[in-house]
Design an enzyme around this catalytic site. Structure first.
Site, PDB file in Angstrom:
ATOM      1  N   CYS A 281       0.814  -1.225   0.000  1.00 23.86           N
ATOM      2  CA  CYS A 281       0.000   0.000   0.000  1.00 23.86           C
ATOM      3  C   CYS A 281       0.838   1.262   0.000  1.00 23.86           C
ATOM      4  O   CYS A 281       0.848   2.028  -0.958  1.00 23.86           O
ATOM      5  CB  CYS A 281      -0.898   0.007   1.221  1.00 23.86           C
ATOM      6  SG  CYS A 281      -1.821  -1.489   1.354  1.00 23.86           S
TER       7      CYS A 281
HETATM    8  N1  SAJ Z   1       7.019   2.437   8.397  1.00 26.22           N
HETATM    9  C1  SAJ Z   1       8.106   3.212   8.787  1.00 26.22           C
HETATM   10  N2  SAJ Z   1       7.929   4.117   9.788  1.00 26.22           N
HETATM   11  C2  SAJ Z   1       6.709   4.282  10.398  1.00 26.22           C
HETATM   12  C3  SAJ Z   1       5.623   3.489   9.980  1.00 26.22           C
HETATM   13  C4  SAJ Z   1       5.792   2.569   8.980  1.00 26.22           C
HETATM   14  O1  SAJ Z   1       9.208   3.081   8.263  1.00 26.22           O
HETATM   15  O2  SAJ Z   1       6.635   5.114  11.309  1.00 26.22           O
HETATM   16  C5  SAJ Z   1       7.196   1.486   7.308  1.00 26.22           C
HETATM   17  C6  SAJ Z   1       6.852   0.073   7.702  1.00 26.22           C
HETATM   18  O3  SAJ Z   1       7.987  -0.589   8.205  1.00 26.22           O
HETATM   19  C7  SAJ Z   1       6.417  -0.529   6.369  1.00 26.22           C
HETATM   20  C8  SAJ Z   1       5.814   0.651   5.645  1.00 26.22           C
HETATM   21  O4  SAJ Z   1       6.276   1.831   6.299  1.00 26.22           O
HETATM   22  O5  SAJ Z   1       7.518  -0.983   5.634  1.00 26.22           O
HETATM   23  C9  SAJ Z   1       4.295   0.634   5.661  1.00 26.22           C
HETATM   24  O6  SAJ Z   1       3.876   0.388   6.997  1.00 26.22           O
HETATM   25  P1  SAJ Z   1       2.330   0.677   7.370  1.00 26.22           P
HETATM   26  O7  SAJ Z   1       2.001   0.031   8.624  1.00 26.22           O
HETATM   27  O8  SAJ Z   1       2.071   2.114   7.268  1.00 26.22           O
HETATM   28  O9  SAJ Z   1       1.605   0.036   6.096  1.00 26.22           O
HETATM   29  P2  SAJ Z   1       0.754  -1.281   5.871  1.00 26.22           P
HETATM   30  O10 SAJ Z   1       0.732  -1.420   4.404  1.00 26.22           O
HETATM   31  O11 SAJ Z   1       1.138  -2.436   6.672  1.00 26.22           O
HETATM   32  O12 SAJ Z   1      -0.672  -0.940   6.404  1.00 26.22           O
HETATM   33  C10 SAJ Z   1      -1.161   0.309   6.139  1.00 26.22           C
HETATM   34  C11 SAJ Z   1      -2.135   0.512   7.277  1.00 26.22           C
HETATM   35  N3  SAJ Z   1      -1.307   0.845   8.424  1.00 26.22           N
HETATM   36  C12 SAJ Z   1      -1.507   1.751   9.363  1.00 26.22           C
HETATM   37  O13 SAJ Z   1      -2.357   2.594   9.241  1.00 26.22           O
HETATM   38  C13 SAJ Z   1      -0.655   1.675  10.583  1.00 26.22           C
HETATM   39  C14 SAJ Z   1      -3.120   1.438   6.787  1.00 26.22           C
HETATM   40  O14 SAJ Z   1      -2.465   2.631   6.488  1.00 26.22           O
HETATM   41  C15 SAJ Z   1      -3.850   0.877   5.597  1.00 26.22           C
HETATM   42  O15 SAJ Z   1      -5.059   0.297   6.024  1.00 26.22           O
HETATM   43  C16 SAJ Z   1      -3.068  -0.169   4.869  1.00 26.22           C
HETATM   44  O16 SAJ Z   1      -1.751   0.269   4.858  1.00 26.22           O
HETATM   45  C17 SAJ Z   1      -3.626  -0.300   3.464  1.00 26.22           C
HETATM   46  O17 SAJ Z   1      -4.112  -1.399   3.196  1.00 26.22           O
HETATM   47  O18 SAJ Z   1      -3.627   0.689   2.753  1.00 26.22           O
END
Ligand code: SAJ
Length: 461
Positions: A281
């Site tokens: 995503c």
């Molecule tokens: N990441 C960082 N720093 C942060 C947060 C995340 O480096 O502070 C990295 C993570 O390690 C990962 C990437 O970003 O590699 C994405 O992490 P994520 O948790 O934001 O993304 P997804 O794809 O696991 O899930 C997200 C959902 N997560 C959260 O809201 C916490 C949400 O945004 C959506 O429902 C989902 O993507 C989607 O399906 O779009």
């Protein structure tokens, strides 16, 4: 359900079925989005048919075996046994469904443009079985306008009219893998129809099993909501990653700065720097937005800047590993490097777009001999080569000239890593400094050495 004057008799018929929970629900695509959705509605007694092109997945599902971390086989088996959920590869059965959610991938093509081939195939399957009194809801993340500009004309080729014979809406998935607090039922659901009745019917349907449903005025609005959510994350992660690059030049530990800023009880939301961003995503969805806006002669600068910073992090981490080795008069070329964590984020097994893969690739290109450890990913295919995870034990750690931490799974013994490694480059600030016996480099700031760390700078009274 009150009947609305705008509605046709067909709409009222479907509305009544929805209210009585007699509407048969078809979920097209049983991945990390579709399967939890299908199970949640089946658990509430809705008759659900899951559609998958992958026959192996269909066999597994009908045997009650889940392949999605966030759906237990126990929950799945219960709804299969009760007859409320059945999986099939026969897309012809879509004709028997009153409501169809399309939950297929929307990746990027090799040229980093939207790859709508999965949505196209799914739309074709729906088109072939379309009949009056069906509601189609697209859940796959896409650019604003796609539902009404692309899917609607395809469905109306049948002669059926959206808004009177059939209905069409967009509802963004909000699945956060490994999030045990928020799931399908308690994550608010946004939904927008291509017309008011489509919005009403899809809202009513989702309200049957989802605690809070938030209707918006159009499918395009709903598509944009999703892109704002994920662009918000990409940009803020990009910001803290750039702050890490700044702190490296300032000789500061970016994690100390963020932890301190996070004490602010208002007006600050913590994000953490890392090796880059992965998953299906965050690295991709914002590009759907910038792609669409380019066609409207507008450059989505924040999206593109965040993309630049985030995609530069794997290279930055590899350079930092090289710097750490050099400081010990070693080169990357010929070094034994152990990468800990290849899943794209903690506590998941998914490696899609994982930055750790780019880190491994770049290290190998520079001549390092790279092994990886990840309790969630037993094996990995990289550039056609099969890699098998090594066991994370004292021997493996001691054998490494450098240990790179890319994914901070909670079920890893980080104290062991700290004690048994001679040189660690920790991109996730997960290594307990007090346990370090060798040398610890974080994403920025001077290395911490020896038995524990140099005394933290005294906070002035
Ligand atoms: N990441 C960082 N720093 C942060 C947060 C995340 O480096 O502070 C990295 C993570 O390690 C990962 C990437 O970003 O590699 C994405 O992490 P994520 O948790 O934001 O993304 P997804 O794809 O696991 O899930 C997200 C959902 N997560 C959260 O809201 C916490 C949400 O945004 C959506 O429902 C989902 O993507 C989607 O399906 O779009």
């Amino acid at each position: 359900m009150t009947t609305s004057p705008v509605r046709t008799a067909a709409a009222n018929e479907l509305a009544a079925k929805i209210e009585a929970r007699k509407a048969r629900y078809g979920v097209l695509g049983l991945g990390y989005v579709g399967l939890p959705l299908a199970v949640a509605f089946a658990q509430d007694g809705v008759e659900v048919v899951g559609f998958e092109v992958d026959a192996t997945k269909v066999t597994e599902l009908n045997a009650g075996r889940s392949y999605i971390d966030d759906v237990t086989s126990e929950d799945l088996a219960a709804v299969v046994k009760s007859g409320h959920l059945r999986a099939t590869t026969d897309m012809g059965e879509l004709a028997d469904c009153d409501i169809i959610s399309i939950c297929v991938p929307t990746p990027l093509s090799k040229s980093r443009d939207p790859d709508l081939s999965y949505v196209d195939a799914a739309t074709t399957s729906v088109e072939r079985c379309l009949r009056a009194r069906q509601l189609v809801i697209l859940e796959s993340t896409t650019y604003p306008g796609m539902t009404s500009e692309y899917v609607q004309p395809r469905l109306e080729q049948s002669g059926l009219v959206v808004g009177s014979d059939i209905w069409l809406a967009f509802s963004p998935e909000r699945v956060d893998p490994a999030n045990h607090r928020y799931g399908i039922r308690n994550t608010p659901k946004v939904v927008g129809g291509v017309d008011p009745v489509s919005t009403e019917l899809s809202t009513a349907f989702y309200r049957g099993s989802i605690e809070h449903v938030h209707p918006v005025t159009s499918a395009s609005a709903a598509e944009m909501v999703k892109l704002l959510e994920n662009t918000f994350r990409s940009v803020n992660i990009g910001l803290v990653n750039e702050v890490a690059l700044m702190c490296d030049r300032l000789g500061l530990d970016v994690n100390e700065i963020i932890r301190a800023a996070d004490t602010k009880p208002f007006g600050f939301m913590r994000f953490d720097p890392g090796p880059g961003i992965g998953g299906h995503c965050i690295p991709l969805d914002p590009i759907y937005l910038s792609w669409k806006l380019r066609h409207l002669d507008y450059r989505a600068r924040f999206v593109e800047l965040a993309q630049d910073v985030n995609t530069g992090m794997p290279g930055y981490l590899v350079d930092r590993i090289a710097t750490a080795l050099n400081a010990r008069k070693k080169s990357v070329n010929g070094a034994n490097v152990l990468v800990i964590g290849v899943a794209y984020k903690r506590d998941v097994s998914d490696t899609r777009e994982s930055p750790a893969l780019e880190v491994i690739k770049r290290l190998e290109e520079r001549g390092a001999s790279v092994r990886y450890a990840d309790p969630h990913v037993p094996e990995l295919e990289l550039a056609g080569q099969r890699h098998v995870a090594v066991t994370l034990d004292e021997t493996t750690l001691r054998d490494a000239d450098c240990v790179g931490v890319t994914t901070h799974h909670t079920d890893i013994d980080w104290d062991l890593v700290a004690r048994a490694s001679s040189l660690i480059v920790d991109a996730r600030s997960v290594i307990p400094a007090g346990e370090v016996r060798g040398e610890l480099w974080r994403l920025s700031g001077p290395p911490l050495v020896g038995e524990g760390v140099r005394a933290a700078p005294q906070v002035l009274a």
